[in-house]
Design an enzyme around this catalytic site. Structure first.
Site, PDB file in Angstrom:
ATOM      1  N   LYS A   1       1.350  -3.541 -17.716  1.00  0.00           N
ATOM      2  CA  LYS A   1       2.498  -4.218 -16.710  1.00  0.00           C
ATOM      3  C   LYS A   1       3.840  -4.018 -17.555  1.00  0.00           C
ATOM      4  O   LYS A   1       4.518  -4.091 -16.561  1.00  0.00           O
ATOM      5  CB  LYS A   1       2.044  -5.111 -17.636  1.00  0.00           C
ATOM      6  CG  LYS A   1       2.200  -7.034 -16.145  1.00  0.00           C
ATOM      7  CD  LYS A   1       0.364  -6.329 -15.422  1.00  0.00           C
ATOM      8  CE  LYS A   1       0.296  -5.081 -14.813  1.00  0.00           C
ATOM      9  NZ  LYS A   1      -1.319  -5.569 -14.463  1.00  0.00           N
TER      10      LYS A   1
ATOM     11  N   HIS B   1       0.180   6.898 -38.674  1.00  0.00           N
ATOM     12  CA  HIS B   1      -0.988   8.515 -38.877  1.00  0.00           C
ATOM     13  C   HIS B   1       0.466   9.464 -37.674  1.00  0.00           C
ATOM     14  O   HIS B   1      -0.233  10.813 -37.002  1.00  0.00           O
ATOM     15  CB  HIS B   1      -2.511   8.564 -37.986  1.00  0.00           C
ATOM     16  CG  HIS B   1      -2.906   7.665 -39.395  1.00  0.00           C
ATOM     17  ND1 HIS B   1      -3.486   8.409 -39.898  1.00  0.00           N
ATOM     18  CD2 HIS B   1      -3.334   6.249 -39.341  1.00  0.00           C
ATOM     19  CE1 HIS B   1      -3.819   7.810 -40.724  1.00  0.00           C
ATOM     20  NE2 HIS B   1      -4.738   6.899 -39.965  1.00  0.00           N
TER      21      HIS B   1
ATOM     22  N   ARG C   1       0.999  -1.770   0.189  1.00  0.00           N
ATOM     23  CA  ARG C   1       0.081   0.128  -0.288  1.00  0.00           C
ATOM     24  C   ARG C   1       1.040   1.397  -0.354  1.00  0.00           C
ATOM     25  O   ARG C   1       0.491   2.749  -0.445  1.00  0.00           O
ATOM     26  CB  ARG C   1      -0.640  -0.324   1.365  1.00  0.00           C
ATOM     27  CG  ARG C   1      -1.705  -0.913   1.304  1.00  0.00           C
ATOM     28  CD  ARG C   1      -2.340  -0.884   1.951  1.00  0.00           C
ATOM     29  NE  ARG C   1      -3.955   0.427   2.146  1.00  0.00           N
ATOM     30  CZ  ARG C   1      -4.562   0.124   2.260  1.00  0.00           C
ATOM     31  NH1 ARG C   1      -5.597  -1.518   1.760  1.00  0.00           N
ATOM     32  NH2 ARG C   1      -5.626   1.238   1.287  1.00  0.00           N
TER      33      ARG C   1
HETATM   34  O1  M6R Z   1      -7.331  -1.372  -6.981  1.00  0.00           O
HETATM   35  P1  M6R Z   1      -8.626  -1.183  -8.308  1.00  0.00           P
HETATM   36  O2  M6R Z   1      -8.405  -2.118  -9.732  1.00  0.00           O
HETATM   37  O3  M6R Z   1      -8.948  -0.694  -8.858  1.00  0.00           O
HETATM   38  O4  M6R Z   1      -7.013  -0.407  -8.661  1.00  0.00           O
HETATM   39  C1  M6R Z   1      -7.070   0.488 -10.661  1.00  0.00           C
HETATM   40  C2  M6R Z   1      -5.384   0.580 -10.838  1.00  0.00           C
HETATM   41  O5  M6R Z   1      -4.997   1.128  -9.605  1.00  0.00           O
HETATM   42  C3  M6R Z   1      -5.143  -0.514 -10.921  1.00  0.00           C
HETATM   43  O6  M6R Z   1      -5.162  -1.716 -10.967  1.00  0.00           O
HETATM   44  C4  M6R Z   1      -3.162  -0.376 -11.337  1.00  0.00           C
HETATM   45  O7  M6R Z   1      -3.389  -0.243 -12.366  1.00  0.00           O
HETATM   46  C5  M6R Z   1      -2.371  -1.851 -11.289  1.00  0.00           C
HETATM   47  N1  M6R Z   1      -1.449  -1.327 -10.652  1.00  0.00           N
HETATM   48  C6  M6R Z   1      -1.872  -2.302 -11.925  1.00  0.00           C
HETATM   49  O8  M6R Z   1      -1.201  -3.613 -12.614  1.00  0.00           O
END
Ligand code: M6R
Length: 605
Positions: free
Chosen positions: A481, A500, A27
């Site tokens: 990714k 383009h 987090r």
């Molecule tokens: O928890 P969420 O699915 O809402 O998160 C959305 C994005 O922050 C999340 O998918 C992010 O793009 C990933 N780290 C990509 O791997």
């Protein structure tokens, strides 16, 4: 962002907090800290850097308390430094905070805090306000403080003269909690509680919880006692550890056959998609005139695949909107609109705010989320849970493919609700969907081949990815990714759009990854590949089955994807792209699970 943990009980709190913080590091991992409640006051240990660093500091200090709270930070206000790390102390008050206090500058002025604060954070202002209002009544101090805050917060608070107790309150930012033998635990995420219990509750917003040896007391802001609503974690808690893999990302990629299968089977009854357990009536699918998907990042990319499926098979117009842009573009959303909010965490603030906006416009909202009881789930009329289990790596993999599984099921249920398909078509579609986990297994068994493909990108500065239609949607995710975990600049292009402008960037040094899985687009996709090859590009080809072009294309590398019906090629192909990104990152020696600057759960706008 930021992870919070709290513990009161019979055991030594320090190591419990450090272990939990390591689990919560996804987090945010800019800094970490703990506060321990002792008879003679509160001891704070904190530092910039990872929990590893914090552990070193803890070894140098005596940490023998049985009550404490910890924090792992994703910096917003104030740089990454020891002083900006949480907990923050002011007077006799110690605070940890997840979220953003939008009016912190105004509050700094109002409470005469200029020159008195030592950090640059918005959070320290909260500690100062609590200290200002604290006169032996913790509840009154918390109530008076939070009513003046604008923004989002999950706050945990200790008072020097109330040893053995931690108080918590939240607005939007999550806190889950549980009573355990001899005490209580709370956290930003159920994953950190799973070592102690499989029963937990979501702390209701603007309720004050007091955690102590006797358990948990809960009150609303008027002082009325409230009853927590306990839920059961139905996640296999072993999914919260690396299970022998070097990184969570690899483990989570490998789990996909099982979790996709579980997601599909959960929503199949008598061989047909069924969402009646979530009480979603068919009228929702039958009567909507348009669909709007709101989501961010990977979840939004899942939405793009959903759009192709629904538009082509159901014939309803679907918009996919970046949740962060949704409200600012005057969206056409009304009671005839079905809004799908897709989110792994269920806490992404942009998606949550967009969802609330859509609700105000009268739209019917279904959320597709992975975390039970999360804010997006709670704020949606209907919820469909993906069965991915805890996803710890910052890069989303199994959450994405389980979101896709739900979107395939939703498409079929919509077709049923609208009487669009005959029995044979539905049966054919479902039997192909059920085959997906097996085909993904086949792909995973060929991981060494994919590792070899990754070698072609390892030294690249830029990688382009090209494809059309569904292949383009998949590549948007594949490119995200690769960028996210390998730090290689990568862009996905709809291959017809290349000439383009973008084709100017193609050189001999630029690997181009081309995906060809859709029969109706194949000849055009192959022509576009020729165009980049003529400009010297080295092309890595992912192609369905044995459908190799007859002409001489001299590809750098070729990966033949297992065959499925065109619309189902999405998931197996995405798994190849996930593994490619993973191997590039691991071979570069990067911290695959915790890429720089990122956090798993994005709770700031
Ligand atoms: O928890 P969420 O699915 O809402 O998160 C959305 C994005 O922050 C999340 O998918 C992010 O793009 C990933 N780290 C990509 O791997």
């Amino acid at each position: 962002m930021c992870g919070i943990i709290g513990y009161t009980g019979n055991r030594e709190a320090g190591s419990i907090l450090a272990d939990a913080l390591e689990l919560l590091e996804y987090r945010g991992y800019d800094s970490a800290g703990i506060a321990l409640s002792k008879k003679d006051g509160v001891q704070v240990i904190k530092c910039a850097g990872r929990v590893k660093e914090l552990r070193k500091r803890m070894q140098e200090a005596k940490t023998d308390a049985v009550c404490g709270m910890g924090h792992t930070r994703w910096a917003t206000h104030g740089g990454v430094s020891d002083v900006n790390a949480h907990p923050h102390r002011f007077g006799a008050v110690t605070v940890i905070h997840n979220g953003i206090i939008e009016n912190y500058q105004e509050l700094t002025e109002k409470y005469g805090l200029n020159g008195k604060l030592v950090s640059q954070t918005d959070s320290e202002v909260v500690a100062a306000m609590l200290s200002h209002y604290y006169q032996n009544d913790p509840y009154a101090a918390i109530r008076k403080t939070v009513l003046k805050l604008k923004g989002t917060f999950a706050l945990a608070v200790m008072f020097d003269d109330i040893p053995g107790k931690i108080f918590a309150i939240r607005n939007v930012s999550p806190i889950v909690a549980a009573k355990i033998d001899g005490g209580a635990v709370f956290s930003s995420d159920v994953a950190a509680l799973s070592a102690y219990t499989d029963r937990y509750f979501v702390l209701p917003e603007f309720h004050i919880a007091c955690f102590g040896k006797e358990g948990i007391e809960l009150y609303d802001l008027s002082g009325e006692a409230a009853e927590p609503e306990y839920m059961t974690v139905d996640w296999d808690t072993s999914r919260s550890d690396k299970g022998g893999y070097p990184f969570f990302m690899e483990k989570e990629i490998m789990e996909q056959p099982a979790v996709i299968r579980e997601t599909i089977q959960t929503y199949l009854k008598d061989g047909v998609p069924d969402f009646s357990e979530g009480q979603i009536p068919d009228s929702v699918f039958r009567e909507c005139k348009r669909i709007c998907v709101i989501a961010c990042g990977t979840a939004m990319h899942a939405g793009l695949v959903g759009k192709s499926l629904i538009q082509s098979m159901i014939g309803i117009h679907v918009d996919v909107v970046m949740a962060s842009e949704f409200m600012y573009n005057d969206p056409v959303v009304d009671p005839d609109t079905l809004v799908l909010a897709i989110s792994q965490s269920g806490e992404t603030i942009d998606t949550l705010e967009a969802l609330k906006f859509a609700k105000k416009c009268g739209a019917t909202c279904i959320s597709v989320v992975n975390v039970k009881g999360s804010s997006i789930a709670v704020n949606s009329k209907y919820v469909i849970y993906t069965c991915a289990g805890p996803e710890i790596a910052v890069a989303s993999t199994k959450a994405y493919t389980t979101q896709l599984a739900v979107l395939y099921l939703l498409t079929a249920r919509m077709a049923m609700a609208r009487n669009l398909w005959d029995g044979a078509r539905l049966e054919g579609y479902i039997s192909e969907l059920v085959r997906v986990p097996m085909v993904v297994e086949e792909v995973l068994e060929r991981k060494d081949e994919i590792h070899h493909l990754a070698g072609s990108m390892l030294g690249a500065k830029d990688v382009f990815m090209i494809g059309r239609g569904l292949d383009y949607s998949i590549l948007l995710e594949g490119s995200l990714k690769l960028k996210e975990v390998s730090y290689i600049h990568s862009e996905a292009y709809a291959s017809g759009e290349l000439k383009h402008g973008t084709i100017a960037l193609i050189t001999r040094e630029t690997p181009v990854l081309a995906v060809v899985t859709q029969e109706k687009l194949k000849s055009k996709e192959l022509s576009n590949i020729k165009e980049v090859q003529s400009r010297g590009a080295k092309v890595i080809l992912l192609i369905k089955g044995e459908d190799l072009p007859k002409e001489d294309y001299s590809f750098e590398q070729i990966f033949k994807l297992p065959r499925m019906e065109d619309e189902f090629m999405v998931i197996p192909t995405s798994v190849v792209l996930q593994l490619l990104a993973y191997y590039v990152s691991a071979d570069k020696g990067l911290d695959v699970d915790k890429p720089r600057n990122l956090a798993k759960v994005v709770t700031v706008e």
